[in-house]
Design a protein around this motif. Structure first.
Motif, short mmCIF file in Angstrom:
data_model
loop_
_atom_site.label_atom_id
_atom_site.label_comp_id
_atom_site.label_asym_id
_atom_site.label_seq_id
_atom_site.Cartn_x
_atom_site.Cartn_y
_atom_site.Cartn_z
N ASP A 1 20.86 -1.56 39.15
CA ASP A 1 21.59 -1.97 37.96
C ASP A 1 22.38 -3.25 38.26
O ASP A 1 22.70 -3.55 39.41
CB ASP A 1 22.55 -0.88 37.49
CG ASP A 1 21.82 0.32 36.90
OD1 ASP A 1 20.65 0.18 36.50
OD2 ASP A 1 22.42 1.41 36.86
N THR B 1 25.62 -5.92 37.86
CA THR B 1 27.05 -6.03 37.58
C THR B 1 27.21 -6.85 36.30
O THR B 1 26.26 -7.50 35.85
CB THR B 1 27.80 -6.74 38.72
OG1 THR B 1 27.32 -8.09 38.80
CG2 THR B 1 27.61 -6.04 40.07
N THR C 1 22.95 -5.65 42.05
CA THR C 1 23.58 -5.11 43.25
C THR C 1 24.58 -4.00 42.95
O THR C 1 25.28 -3.55 43.86
CB THR C 1 24.31 -6.23 44.01
OG1 THR C 1 25.34 -6.77 43.16
CG2 THR C 1 23.36 -7.33 44.44
N LYS C 2 24.65 -3.54 41.71
CA LYS C 2 25.66 -2.56 41.32
C LYS C 2 25.47 -1.21 42.01
O LYS C 2 26.42 -0.56 42.39
CB LYS C 2 25.65 -2.38 39.80
CG LYS C 2 26.79 -1.55 39.27
CD LYS C 2 26.81 -1.57 37.76
CE LYS C 2 27.97 -0.79 37.22
NZ LYS C 2 28.02 -0.88 35.76
N ASN C 3 24.20 -0.79 42.17
CA ASN C 3 23.93 0.52 42.78
C ASN C 3 22.50 0.55 43.31
O ASN C 3 21.78 -0.44 43.23
CB ASN C 3 24.17 1.65 41.77
CG ASN C 3 23.36 1.46 40.50
OD1 ASN C 3 22.28 0.86 40.50
ND2 ASN C 3 23.86 1.96 39.39
N GLU C 4 22.10 1.69 43.83
CA GLU C 4 20.76 1.82 44.42
C GLU C 4 19.64 1.76 43.38
O GLU C 4 18.50 1.52 43.73
CB GLU C 4 20.67 3.12 45.22
CG GLU C 4 21.49 3.10 46.48
CD GLU C 4 21.41 4.39 47.27
OE1 GLU C 4 20.57 5.26 46.94
OE2 GLU C 4 22.18 4.53 48.22
N GLN C 5 19.97 1.97 42.11
CA GLN C 5 18.96 1.90 41.05
C GLN C 5 18.67 0.45 40.64
O GLN C 5 17.80 0.19 39.82
CB GLN C 5 19.41 2.69 39.80
CG GLN C 5 19.39 4.18 39.96
CD GLN C 5 20.56 4.72 40.78
OE1 GLN C 5 21.67 4.21 40.67
NE2 GLN C 5 20.31 5.70 41.60
#
Length: 64
Positions: free
Chosen positions: A47, A49, A41-45
């Motif tokens: 990645d 956390t 859930t870190k970013n749209e890619q």
């Protein structure tokens, strides 16, 4: 210089005392999880956390 996500994976591998082979396998496991749609859930890619990577390491090493 390694990217931040690689640094995190290396830090977790060290934390879990992974062998070189386990570390390589863990990296492949993370890439496969992302390709299968189980990304973080870190970013749209997708990645992960740091906390998600810790959980994935436990899954990879089959730790309860």
């Amino acid at each position: 210089m390694p990217k931040e996500d690689i640094k995190q994976i290396n830090r977790i591998a060290k934390e879990f005392k992974m062998t070189i082979e386990e570390r390589k396998g863990f990296g492949k496991f993370i890439e496969t999880e992302k390709k299968l749609g189980y990304g973080g859930t870190k970013n749209e890619q997708g990645d992960f956390t740091y906390e998600e990577l810790l959980q994935k390491a436990m899954e990879f090493l089959e730790i309860e």
